[in-house]
Design an enzyme around this catalytic site. Structure first.
Site, mmCIF file in Angstrom:
data_model
loop_
_atom_site.group_PDB
_atom_site.id
_atom_site.type_symbol
_atom_site.label_atom_id
_atom_site.label_comp_id
_atom_site.label_asym_id
_atom_site.label_seq_id
_atom_site.Cartn_x
_atom_site.Cartn_y
_atom_site.Cartn_z
ATOM 1 N N ASP A 32 5.482 -10.873 -6.179
ATOM 2 C CA ASP A 32 4.119 -11.429 -6.140
ATOM 3 C C ASP A 32 4.135 -12.935 -6.415
ATOM 4 O O ASP A 32 3.484 -13.712 -5.719
ATOM 5 C CB ASP A 32 3.223 -10.732 -7.177
ATOM 6 N N ASP A 77 0.440 -3.313 -10.569
ATOM 7 C CA ASP A 77 0.209 -4.002 -9.300
ATOM 8 C C ASP A 77 -0.684 -3.123 -8.430
ATOM 9 O O ASP A 77 -0.333 -1.982 -8.122
ATOM 10 C CB ASP A 77 1.554 -4.259 -8.620
ATOM 11 N N THR A 79 -4.258 -8.101 -5.281
ATOM 12 C CA THR A 79 -4.501 -6.783 -4.670
ATOM 13 C C THR A 79 -5.551 -5.991 -5.457
ATOM 14 O O THR A 79 -6.391 -5.329 -4.863
ATOM 15 C CB THR A 79 -3.193 -5.979 -4.579
ATOM 16 N N THR A 80 -5.478 -6.071 -6.789
ATOM 17 C CA THR A 80 -6.497 -5.385 -7.612
ATOM 18 C C THR A 80 -7.857 -6.044 -7.395
ATOM 19 O O THR A 80 -8.883 -5.368 -7.295
ATOM 20 C CB THR A 80 -6.111 -5.434 -9.098
#
Length: 541
Positions: free
Chosen positions: A390, A60, A93-94
């Site tokens: 998530d 994550d 997020t990445t």
């Protein structure tokens, strides 16, 4: 001779101009490389060991960025956008870190050639507005009137989020669980009404969703096993009172002249305790929860009267019980009445793995649920919890903002094609900058291919050709090393994830581009060495 002007403290480090901007871009590129390989269903995991020696295994982006102790001031901006994406949307997020890094990478060549950063910033802001408009234009609205269709779409969105996680093998099982959990909440969809409890042992498939509040059985004294373990429609008393005989403080001193006086003190203590217990019993409560300890005498007292008690209940569990069952936390036993007592349809204690759980089901006030996770290693369970968080956030966002798009790099390539075409209608340097922005968006499908071990050049060329023919939902098919219509393949994401990622990445890259000087103040000399001797309060020796 001109006198020397000393503006800043001696030792202040100041660097400015083009080299400083390039240095900031390089620092951000190093951070991006740390999370680059975690993107997509074939992304790798990172093992991060902190200063205390505790290990975290995760792919994550936000978790990795938080764990990395980054000191470079410009690179910290990327940590901030990963955190904001995690808080606002929960996933992507990445993606947001990769996009910001690639936008800066495209700028680097332009800055080295002497282009003014503000010309690039202006073009990037315009490109972001065009990109968001395009996403809103092509996004597919969810039909909320048809429950079956809505549920199917939400499960697809949760499955897409779980696809790139450690638990992707069980994504169908967990996607159903996540959708059930979110659908069981009320209209406001409060995140704190979904509790996640971890029990080591068993298989992932043994995880279960409990419709109500559940928490681990707390520490108990002798007599606890004699208490009933299930009730229908019980009244629940929630207290912040110690129900045990307390040992006196170290500095307490009572002087007595004879044994009778001492006995009176002991009797009074017992009397106070029994008075509290009688008041709780007379209130009609069948389940007694307390933040503070419930001693052996009180436990036995409740057992004799067919009442259940649990002391040292965690504050978070107490708050969820209050919100779900009603009532209030009382600091005295004297005012216990029906208005401050909670209630639920059914209370029972169940064995889950090696742990025993107290379950409150059929809560009347607020809809709530608890996910009990099973699995092997502690780190694996923690990563599963992060993955489910998530997925829960994604389903909540899809419910609130009813528009979805195809994942797998399809949206990025369609927006990239749109910007390239639009840039050709602009005369001037802005055409170059918009084309650079469009090229930066291709980093997502390219990285998905690289992480899966495919030849990214061939796949990207196929995708560009298909998008030019009007196949707007075509993206990378990681399973078959080819391209596919990801909308029909059910690789769906809320449009908000992409909009938020583009906005945050663009703002971060514009912020770093607008910095042309870094001034570092010297560290205080007292920070480095031992403190100066003195008599305290700043007085010298």
């Amino acid at each position: 001779m001109q006198p020397q002007i000393i503006l800043m403290k001696e030792g202040t480090d100041s660097s400015q101009g083009k080299p400083q901007l390039i240095s900031n871009i390089n620092a951000c590129a190093a951070v991006v490389d740390a999370v680059r390989t975690t993107l997509g269903p074939r992304g790798m995991d990172k093992l991060i060991v902190d200063a205390k020696g505790s290990a975290t295994i995760s792919n994550d982006g936000a978790t990795i960025m938080k764990q990395l102790d980054i000191v470079h001031p410009a690179a910290k901006t990327l940590v901030d956008i990963a955190k904001s994406q995690d808080a606002e949307v929960g996933d992507g997020t990445t993606t947001v870190v990769l996009l910001a890094g690639e936008l800066l990478n495209q700028c680097k060549r332009l800055v080295e050639e002497g282009v003014h950063p503000h010309a690039i910033i202006r073009a990037f802001r315009r490109s972001t507005t065009l990109a968001i408009d395009k996403i809103n234009e092509i996004a597919v609205k969810i039909n909320k009137q048809d429950p079956a269709e809505l549920r199917s779409i939400l499960e697809k969105c949760a499955g897409t989020s779980l696809n790139s996680k450690l638990i992707h093998q069980q994504k169908d099982f967990f996607a159903k669980m996540v959708v059930d959990a979110v659908m069981s909440l009320d209209m406001l969809l409060p995140l704190d009404m979904i509790g996640i409890k971890k029990v080591t042992g068993g298989a992932l498939e043994d995880s279960r969703l409990i419709d109500g509040v559940a928490f681990k059985k707390t520490f108990s004294y002798a007599g606890f096993e004699m208490q009933p373990k299930h009730y229908d429609d019980p009244k629940i008393a929630m207290l912040n009172i110690e129900l045990e005989l307390k040992a006196e403080r170290d500095n307490a001193e009572i002087r007595v002249n004879n044994v009778e006086e001492y006995q009176k003190i002991v009797d009074t203590e017992w009397k106070i305790l029994y008075e509290k217990l009688d008041l709780i019993h007379k209130s009609g409560a069948k389940v007694v929860l307390s933040k503070l300890p419930i001693g052996d005498v009180a436990t036995q007292y409740f057992a004799d009267r067919d009442m259940f008690c649990a002391g040292r209940v965690a504050e978070q569990d107490m708050k969820r019980t209050i919100k779900a069952c009603g009532g209030a936390i009382m600091t005295t036993a004297h005012d216990l009445c029906d208005s401050v007592l909670g209630t639920c349809k059914r209370f029972e204690e169940q064995q889950i793995g090696a742990e025993r759980f107290n379950l409150f089901m059929g809560c009347p006030h607020t809809k709530t649920c608890t996910i009990v996770l099973r699995g092997g290693a502690e780190q694996f369970l923690e990563e599963t919890e992060r993955s489910l968080h998530d997925a829960i956030m994604i389903v909540r966002r899809a419910l609130k903002h009813d528009a979805v798009v195809a994942g797998g790099g399809a949206v990025e390539l369609e927006v990239s094609r749109h910007l390239r075409e639009y840039s050709r209608s602009i005369a001037g340097k802005e055409q170059l900058f918009m084309a650079a922005y469009a090229k930066a968006l291709e980093v997502i499908p390219r990285q998905l291919c690289d992480n899966a071990g495919f030849d990214s050049t061939i796949i990207l060329n196929k995708l560009r050709a298909r998008h030019a023919e009007g196949g707007k939902w075509f993206g990378v098919d990681v399973m078959n090393e080819d391209i596919a219509d990801n909308f029909t393949q059910c690789v769906w994401e809320p449009a908000l994830v992409k909009i938020n990622a583009l906005t945050a990445a663009s703002e971060a890259s514009c912020l770093i581009l607008s910095v042309d000087e870094t001034i570092r103040s010297p560290r205080s000399s007292q920070d480095d060495g031992p403190p100066m001797p003195g008599r305290g309060r700043g007085r010298p020796m």
